[in-house]
Scaffold this motif. Structure first.
Motif, short mmCIF file in Angstrom:
data_model
loop_
_atom_site.label_atom_id
_atom_site.label_comp_id
_atom_site.label_asym_id
_atom_site.label_seq_id
_atom_site.Cartn_x
_atom_site.Cartn_y
_atom_site.Cartn_z
N LEU A 71 -1.79 3.14 9.40
CA LEU A 71 -0.51 3.84 9.27
C LEU A 71 -0.07 4.32 10.64
N GLN A 85 2.37 -5.85 12.00
CA GLN A 85 2.29 -6.32 10.62
C GLN A 85 2.13 -7.83 10.55
N PRO A 92 -3.13 -4.11 5.21
CA PRO A 92 -1.99 -3.20 5.02
C PRO A 92 -1.68 -2.42 6.29
N LEU A 94 1.44 0.02 7.68
CA LEU A 94 2.68 0.69 7.26
C LEU A 94 3.41 1.28 8.45
N LYS A 95 4.72 1.06 8.46
CA LYS A 95 5.59 1.87 9.32
C LYS A 95 5.57 3.29 8.79
N GLU A 98 8.66 3.57 6.05
CA GLU A 98 9.03 2.59 5.03
C GLU A 98 8.84 3.14 3.62
N ALA A 99 7.78 3.91 3.38
CA ALA A 99 7.56 4.46 2.05
C ALA A 99 8.61 5.51 1.71
N ALA A 198 4.16 8.19 2.75
CA ALA A 198 3.25 7.18 3.28
C ALA A 198 1.89 7.23 2.60
N LYS A 201 2.06 5.69 -0.86
CA LYS A 201 2.13 4.23 -0.85
C LYS A 201 0.79 3.60 -0.47
N LEU A 202 0.14 4.13 0.55
CA LEU A 202 -1.15 3.58 0.97
C LEU A 202 -2.17 3.68 -0.17
#
Length: 208
Positions: A71, A85, A92, A94-95, A98-99, A198, A201-202
């Motif tokens: 993350l 990415q 996985p 993540l920006k 984004e979530a 975040a 989502k993770l």
């Protein structure tokens, strides 16, 4: 489950660590920090190829430690994170935002985007879907006040109070998450933070 957190501001670890403690305390966290990235972006005024290379190096190191997911907490570096990415898929990655953007679609059609770091308001609005109207707002002087928590939060809430015609307010940076309660009190609107979104989502991605 090991999650690598990669930061470009030294103020970013506390809010994301607090979000994990509330929402996913079982995760094991590791922190990588290069606070020269934000300074270099402010100096150069644009993302450079060298910055992207530094992001790729940080992410490769995180993967080599056995990280199950990565993350990023630095919202002004979207293109750099997209390069990571692509390079590390299917890991996985993540920006930071984004979530939160995904959650914003569920709370309204007009979203106030509050930031204290100017470049974030250049890179982040295009990441929102066309179905949402994004109203950007810079919290003047809040970035410089990060070491003075109450003053930082006051300045963030003061700026947010001008977003009167929005359905909800999205706090664009991890370092702004600490001001969420002050922004809520000042506006009476739903407030979304990047750390909480975040982590949710993770946890979904890695619990499958």
């Amino acid at each position: 489950m090991r999650i690598a957190l990669i930061h470009a501001l030294r103020h970013s670890p506390p809010p994301i660590e607090a979000a994990f403690a509330r929402l996913w305390p079982e995760a094991t966290l590791m922190n990588l920090l290069d606070d020269s990235l934000s300074a270099d972006l402010s100096r150069d005024g644009r993302i450079t190829e060298a910055m992207t290379g530094r992001f790729l190096n940080l992410a490769s190191y995180a993967r080599a430690t056995g990280a199950d997911g990565i993350l990023f907490t630095c919202s002004a570096f979207g293109p750099c994170i997209e390069a990571v990415q692509r390079a590390l898929a299917p890991l996985p990655v993540l920006k930071p935002n984004e979530a939160m953007i995904e959650e914003a679609e569920t709370v309204g059609s007009r979203i106030g985007l509050l930031a204290s770091f100017g470049p974030t308001l250049q890179s982040m609005p295009p990441e929102f879907p066309g179905s949402l109207t994004v109203v950007p707002k810079l919290a003047d002087d809040a970035f410089a006040a990060l070491d003075d928590g109450p003053e930082h939060d006051r300045l963030a809430a003061l700026a947010a109070s001008e977003l009167t015609d929005c359905d909800a307010i999205a706090l664009a940076q991890f370092s702004l998450a600490r001001a969420a309660s002050a922004v809520t009190a000042a506006t009476g609107k739903p407030v979304l933070t990047t750390p909480d979104s975040a982590v949710r989502k993770l946890k979904r991605l890695l619990s499958r």
